[in-house]
Scaffold this active site. Structure first.
Site, PDB file in Angstrom:
ATOM      1  N   SER A   7       0.713  -1.213   0.035  1.00 16.80           N
ATOM      2  CA  SER A   7      -0.036  -0.035  -0.089  1.00 16.80           C
ATOM      3  C   SER A   7       0.944   1.235   0.089  1.00 16.80           C
ATOM      4  O   SER A   7       1.545   1.416   0.706  1.00 16.80           O
ATOM      5  CB  SER A   7      -1.142  -0.023   1.218  1.00 16.80           C
ATOM      6  N   HIS A  32      -1.226  -1.187  -4.113  1.00 22.58           N
ATOM      7  CA  HIS A  32      -2.421  -0.954  -3.783  1.00 22.58           C
ATOM      8  C   HIS A  32      -2.432   0.652  -3.379  1.00 22.58           C
ATOM      9  O   HIS A  32      -1.709   1.373  -2.845  1.00 22.58           O
ATOM     10  CB  HIS A  32      -2.598  -1.681  -2.477  1.00 22.58           C
ATOM     11  N   ASP A  34      -4.519   3.935  -1.860  1.00 18.84           N
ATOM     12  CA  ASP A  34      -5.753   4.061  -0.560  1.00 18.84           C
ATOM     13  C   ASP A  34      -6.185   5.719  -0.976  1.00 18.84           C
ATOM     14  O   ASP A  34      -5.292   6.520  -0.859  1.00 18.84           O
ATOM     15  CB  ASP A  34      -5.074   3.872   0.535  1.00 18.84           C
ATOM     16  N   MET A  36      -8.576   8.368  -0.129  1.00 15.58           N
ATOM     17  CA  MET A  36      -9.539   8.604   1.098  1.00 15.58           C
ATOM     18  C   MET A  36      -9.832  10.112   0.941  1.00 15.58           C
ATOM     19  O   MET A  36      -9.235  10.954   0.645  1.00 15.58           O
ATOM     20  CB  MET A  36      -8.670   8.589   2.454  1.00 15.58           C
ATOM     21  N   HIS A  65      -8.168   1.356  -4.098  1.00 15.14           N
ATOM     22  CA  HIS A  65      -9.303   1.222  -2.975  1.00 15.14           C
ATOM     23  C   HIS A  65      -9.861   2.507  -2.601  1.00 15.14           C
ATOM     24  O   HIS A  65      -9.307   3.362  -1.970  1.00 15.14           O
ATOM     25  CB  HIS A  65      -8.351   0.667  -1.669  1.00 15.14           C
ATOM     26  N   MET A  67     -11.987   4.868  -0.499  1.00 15.48           N
ATOM     27  CA  MET A  67     -12.415   5.082   0.731  1.00 15.48           C
ATOM     28  C   MET A  67     -13.319   6.603   0.630  1.00 15.48           C
ATOM     29  O   MET A  67     -13.015   7.511   1.125  1.00 15.48           O
ATOM     30  CB  MET A  67     -11.636   4.903   1.728  1.00 15.48           C
ATOM     31  N   MET A 136     -11.882  -5.473   5.011  1.00 18.60           N
ATOM     32  CA  MET A 136     -11.164  -4.679   5.865  1.00 18.60           C
ATOM     33  C   MET A 136     -10.797  -5.570   7.174  1.00 18.60           C
ATOM     34  O   MET A 136     -11.560  -5.889   7.987  1.00 18.60           O
ATOM     35  CB  MET A 136     -11.410  -3.441   6.020  1.00 18.60           C
ATOM     36  N   ASP A 174      -6.763  -6.380   4.133  1.00 17.00           N
ATOM     37  CA  ASP A 174      -6.121  -5.151   4.049  1.00 17.00           C
ATOM     38  C   ASP A 174      -6.063  -4.453   5.702  1.00 17.00           C
ATOM     39  O   ASP A 174      -7.110  -4.068   6.075  1.00 17.00           O
ATOM     40  CB  ASP A 174      -7.067  -4.175   3.250  1.00 17.00           C
TER      41      ASP A 174
END
Ligand code: DX5
Ligand code: ZN
Length: 223
Positions: A7, A32, A34, A36, A65, A67, A136, A174
């Site tokens: 990540s 990966h 992330d 957010m 991913h 979020m 998660m 994850d």
């Protein structure tokens, strides 16, 4: 097949190009990413412009991913930025099927994720429409937290369900995964392993990735 997905959240953001080449050389297959928004989770990371800027640096599979709240608004942007897989949270949207459709329309692999407080049963109606589920194993928002072992029961439940129904499904875990506990995840049925701090925080990412892969292969899921 086990896939290791470092990540980027735990990388040195002042030097993304060299951080990415470091983990590619260390044997990772996925990167990966992330995303957010400071709303669905209490933290802001990076978005499509950063992903698009790093896309030319590597051939790693971009495992995005999301979020973010109502991800449908941004699928186009992440597709254009070079995502290979887009995973969104079941909890983040009004109409998950619409999001799945939007991702599929872009001919991108689709994943759906649940946070630790969400029961795995809620994913069942969507399993035949996605390529991957992301379980998660920490509360989303930050890297470097400890794995919540009870989340792995969801992995086992979904793997068994997928097997019983003849579904080909990647199951990604994850949060808080390290060399020492990755076997618990693969034994439960996970085959895509995200690790942020364990890999980027190490001076020897290659040995961490190899160690993870070895531990994973020594502890496969058995029906
Ligand atoms: C958390 C993110 C994770 C995180 C994992 O919200 O989704 O991908 O970066 O980091 P570690 O492996 O350090 O828990
Ligand atoms: Zn993640």
């Amino acid at each position: 097949m086990i896939y290791i997905a470092p990540s980027l959240l735990s990388a040195d953001f002042s030097n993304l190009e060299s951080e990415i080449s470091k983990i590619a050389q260390a044997g990772a297959q996925y990167l990966h990413l992330d995303v957010m928004d400071g709303d669905f989770v209490p933290n802001i990371s990076f978005g499509a412009p950063v992903i698009s800027a790093i896309r030319p640096c590597t051939n790693l599979v971009f495992d995005v991913h999301l979020m973010i709240r109502e991800p449908i608004r941004y699928i186009k942007d992440f597709a254009k930025a070079g995502a290979d897989i887009i995973t969104f949270h079941l909890e983040s949207c009004q109409d998950p099927r619409k999001v799945i459709r939007a991702i599929r329309e872009k001919e991108i692999r689709c994943g759906i994720s649940i946070s630790p407080g969400t029961p795995a049963e809620l994913l069942l109606p969507y399993l035949s429409e996605v390529d991957m589920v992301l379980i998660m194993t920490v509360v989303p928002g930050f890297g470097g937290q400890a794995l919540i072992p009870s989340c792995l029961e969801k992995v086992r439940f979904l793997r068994q369900y997928a097997d019983r129904h003849g579904l080909r499904l990647d199951i990604e875990v994850d949060g808080g995964i390290k060399e020492e506990n990755v076997a618990l995840a693969t034994e439960a049925g996970a085959n895509v392993i995200v690790a942020g701090s364990a890999i980027f925080g190490s001076r020897k990412p290659r040995s961490v990735i190899e160690g993870m892969r070895k531990a994973a292969e020594a502890h496969p899921y058995r029906r």
